[in-house]
Design a protein around this motif. Structure first.
Motif, PDB file in Angstrom:
ATOM      1  N   LYS A 457       0.815  -1.218   0.000  1.00 37.97           N
ATOM      2  CA  LYS A 457       0.000   0.000   0.000  1.00 37.97           C
ATOM      3  C   LYS A 457       0.852   1.274   0.000  1.00 37.97           C
ATOM      4  CE  LYS A 457      -3.939   2.157   2.326  1.00 37.97           C
ATOM      5  NZ  LYS A 457      -3.365   3.495   2.243  1.00 37.97           N
ATOM      6  N   ILE A 458       1.954   1.245   0.731  1.00 40.79           N
ATOM      7  CA  ILE A 458       2.821   2.435   0.785  1.00 40.79           C
ATOM      8  C   ILE A 458       3.330   2.782  -0.611  1.00 40.79           C
ATOM      9  CG2 ILE A 458       4.984   3.376   1.711  1.00 40.79           C
ATOM     10  CD1 ILE A 458       4.578   1.533   4.143  1.00 40.79           C
ATOM     11  N   ILE A 459       3.774   1.753  -1.344  1.00 41.84           N
ATOM     12  CA  ILE A 459       4.291   1.964  -2.704  1.00 41.84           C
ATOM     13  C   ILE A 459       3.197   2.496  -3.621  1.00 41.84           C
ATOM     14  CG2 ILE A 459       5.165   0.764  -4.757  1.00 41.84           C
ATOM     15  CD1 ILE A 459       6.742  -1.040  -2.851  1.00 41.84           C
ATOM     16  N   ILE A 460       2.018   1.881  -3.537  1.00 45.57           N
ATOM     17  CA  ILE A 460       0.898   2.313  -4.383  1.00 45.57           C
ATOM     18  C   ILE A 460       0.531   3.766  -4.091  1.00 45.57           C
ATOM     19  CG2 ILE A 460      -1.517   1.906  -4.987  1.00 45.57           C
ATOM     20  CD1 ILE A 460       0.445  -0.270  -5.984  1.00 45.57           C
ATOM     21  N   ASP A 461       0.521   4.122  -2.832  1.00 47.45           N
ATOM     22  CA  ASP A 461       0.170   5.517  -2.453  1.00 47.45           C
ATOM     23  C   ASP A 461       1.196   6.504  -2.999  1.00 47.45           C
ATOM     24  OD1 ASP A 461      -2.093   4.681  -1.157  1.00 47.45           O
ATOM     25  OD2 ASP A 461      -1.226   4.744   0.867  1.00 47.45           O
ATOM     26  N   ILE A 462       2.488   6.148  -2.918  1.00 54.89           N
ATOM     27  CA  ILE A 462       3.540   7.040  -3.437  1.00 54.89           C
ATOM     28  C   ILE A 462       3.393   7.209  -4.948  1.00 54.89           C
ATOM     29  CG2 ILE A 462       6.029   7.284  -3.814  1.00 54.89           C
ATOM     30  CD1 ILE A 462       6.428   5.834  -1.111  1.00 54.89           C
ATOM     31  N   ILE A 463       3.136   6.086  -5.621  1.00 54.59           N
ATOM     32  CA  ILE A 463       2.976   6.144  -7.085  1.00 54.59           C
ATOM     33  C   ILE A 463       1.787   7.022  -7.447  1.00 54.59           C
ATOM     34  CG2 ILE A 463       2.369   4.781  -9.134  1.00 54.59           C
ATOM     35  CD1 ILE A 463       4.035   2.483  -7.876  1.00 54.59           C
ATOM     36  N   ASN A 464       0.667   6.834  -6.752  1.00 53.12           N
ATOM     37  CA  ASN A 464      -0.544   7.615  -7.060  1.00 53.12           C
ATOM     38  C   ASN A 464      -0.333   9.102  -6.815  1.00 53.12           C
ATOM     39  OD1 ASN A 464      -1.996   5.402  -7.887  1.00 53.12           O
ATOM     40  ND2 ASN A 464      -2.847   4.983  -5.852  1.00 53.12           N
ATOM     41  N   SER A 465       0.494   9.432  -5.812  1.00 55.20           N
ATOM     42  CA  SER A 465       0.751  10.859  -5.516  1.00 55.20           C
ATOM     43  C   SER A 465       1.507  11.513  -6.671  1.00 55.20           C
ATOM     44  CB  SER A 465       1.524  11.000  -4.219  1.00 55.20           C
ATOM     45  OG  SER A 465       2.868  10.560  -4.366  1.00 55.20           O
ATOM     46  N   PHE A 466       2.336  10.725  -7.404  1.00 58.05           N
ATOM     47  CA  PHE A 466       3.073  11.288  -8.532  1.00 58.05           C
ATOM     48  C   PHE A 466       2.214  11.352  -9.804  1.00 58.05           C
ATOM     49  CE2 PHE A 466       6.858  10.865  -6.034  1.00 58.05           C
ATOM     50  CZ  PHE A 466       7.776  11.719  -6.620  1.00 58.05           C
ATOM     51  N   ARG A 467       1.214  10.504  -9.878  1.00 59.32           N
ATOM     52  CA  ARG A 467       0.422  10.426 -11.104  1.00 59.32           C
ATOM     53  C   ARG A 467      -0.768  11.402 -11.125  1.00 59.32           C
ATOM     54  NH1 ARG A 467      -1.401   4.734 -12.553  1.00 59.32           N
ATOM     55  NH2 ARG A 467      -1.486   5.599 -14.656  1.00 59.32           N
ATOM     56  N   ARG A 468      -1.045  12.006  -9.966  1.00 62.53           N
ATOM     57  CA  ARG A 468      -2.197  12.931  -9.909  1.00 62.53           C
ATOM     58  C   ARG A 468      -1.891  14.201 -10.701  1.00 62.53           C
ATOM     59  NH1 ARG A 468      -2.387  11.513  -4.200  1.00 62.53           N
ATOM     60  NH2 ARG A 468      -3.991   9.933  -3.902  1.00 62.53           N
TER      61      ARG A 468
END
Length: 468
Positions: A457-468
């Motif tokens: 989940k931590i990795i997914i959250d970091i990735i999503n923060s860059f893709r917004r």
């Protein structure tokens, strides 16, 4: 023995003159030859590639016609061919005493100084030749060659253009000009020049050909093909234009057309190893491996030192999963060109497929040494170490790859995967930020290599923060 003196006037048949001259030498006689006859005899031996005999004739000619400068300049040329430079200079000094304004004397001195690598002195004499010359073309060409040897391609271009002003049809000047523009990476100026030239000389096949080459280097492939086609309309048997047109068609993935164009060269000249190799490459791209291999084999039959053809045979065998056989041919290519990173890469891959990870690793090490900008090589090299459970080495390899390719997102994502695999979570998350900064769209590479991370989940959250 008492000398007899015979006089031989100008003969229409040079062979007859040569026979009489050789009879004189054989009999140790003294015949008088007209200067035109001596000219014919000297030229005969030069054409027969017998410079020593031609030089002997100039000595007779000078003794009988001591005031004819051309015999001294020819003598100097022959001494130059025979690498007797002091004697060449001596003959030119004698010639200059007789005719101080003869441009050939200064041109020859310039040539000798150029051969000695004394380029400033060469230019000094060539410019003197230019002052006295009625016909400047050859001297201007020579000056351009000296400037090229000096690495001053801008000045070389100036004199090549002057040469073309003297003779618009000078093919050598056209090709040399293209070469200079290429060295300077000034394809735009090259294109502009040849287009203007063609406006004045629309039937110059060499100009159309060089324009095609300039378009090709500029990746303007359709225009390059048009230019080659015009060259071939003017000169149907222009094999180089067919060959370069074929290479341009390859760039456009028009492989079947390229094959036909390459084969057209055989109508005008004997089959060439490089052409066979190019046809083999086309068949390889079309995944017709048997035909490709046949043409690669034809290439090496003509030239066993053509490394690319041996490599091509290896590629066709690799495609058919005949990895052990492919390795043999890759090594033959490598023996010819040991510094070629593509051959090392193929060898590394073949060893990997043969499950010889140790040899594969050694070969990949050589690839990145020869070409540290090859991102795929760094990735594959590290993968081989990963499969041998040497995670520390994987991290070192990728870190070195990043030093050489700091913008390559692929390497950053791979380092993230290795750091997670090594339990270095904090460092991995910091590296993930760098990878996402380099290219957030390539985050899928991380999951391709370590699918288990898709549930983090931590990795997914970091990735999503860059893709917004």
């Amino acid at each position: 023995m008492e000398e007899e003196e015979f006089e031989f006037e100008f003969s229409e048949d040079p062979k007859h003159s040569v026979e009489r001259y050789e009879e004189m030498v054989r009999n140790d006689d003294h015949y008088f030859f007209d200067s035109h006859v001596f000219d014919n005899i000297i030229d005969y031996y030069i054409e027969k590639n017998e410079p020593a005999k031609a030089l002997q004739v100039t000595e007779y000619a000078v003794s009988q016609h001591p005031f004819v400068v051309t015999f001294l300049t020819k003598q100097a040329q022959l001494y130059l061919i025979l690498n007797n430079l002091p004697k060449a200079f001596e003959s030119l000094d004698k010639a200059e005493l007789l005719e101080p304004s003869d441009p050939d004397i200064f041109l020859l001195r310039g040539n000798i100084y150029e051969n000695l690598g004394r380029y400033d002195e060469a230019l000094e004499h060539l410019f003197k030749a230019l002052e006295h010359a009625e016909h400047e073309e050859d001297i201007l060409m020579q000056i351009s060659y000296v400037y090229q040897n000096l690495g001053d391609y801008e000045q070389a271009i100036v004199y090549l253009k002057r040469c073309l002003q003297n003779n618009m049809e000078n093919q050598d000047a056209l090709y040399e000009l293209a070469f200079c523009y290429d060295v300077l990476d000034k394809q735009d100026e090259s294109i502009q020049f040849y287009k203007q030239y063609i406006d004045n000389e629309p039937y110059s096949y060499a100009a159309w050909y060089n324009l095609g080459n300039a378009y090709h280097k500029y990746e303007m492939y359709e225009k390059a093909i048009d230019a080659y086609d015009y060259a071939l309309l003017i000169k149907e048997d222009f094999s180089s234009a067919y060959f370069n047109k074929g290479n341009t068609l390859i760039q456009l993935n028009r492989f079947e057309e390229a094959i036909e164009v390459f084969k057209q060269t055989f109508d005008y000249e004997a089959p060439d190893a490089h052409t066979y190799c190019a046809i083999g490459e086309c068949y390889e791209k079309l995944e017709k491996m048997e035909e490709a291999r046949n043409y690669y084999k034809k290439a090496v039959k003509i030239s066993s030192t053509l490394a690319d053809a041996w490599y091509g045979i290896g590629v066709t065998l690799d495609f058919e999963q005949r990895f052990f056989e492919s390795l043999h041919y890759y090594k033959k290519a490598l023996k010819i060109d040991e510094g070629n990173p593509d051959y090392w890469f193929a060898i590394a891959d073949a060893y990997y497929k043969l499950k010889n990870l140790e040899e594969s690793e050694k070969a990949y090490e050589k690839v990145v040494e020869l070409n540290p900008l090859d991102v795929d090589a760094w990735l594959d090299y590290s993968s081989v170490s990963f499969e041998q459970n040497d995670i520390k080495k994987c991290i070192e390899i990728i870190a070195e790859g990043i030093k050489n390719n700091p913008e390559a997102a692929e390497l950053h994502y791979r380092l993230v995967a290795y750091l997670f695999a090594d339990g270095q979570t904090k460092e991995a998350l910091a590296q993930l930020h760098k990878a996402l900064s380099a290219d957030p769209e390539k985050h899928y590479l991380l999951f391709e290599y370590l699918p288990v991370l898709q549930n983090n989940k931590i990795i997914i959250d970091i990735i999503n923060s860059f893709r917004r």
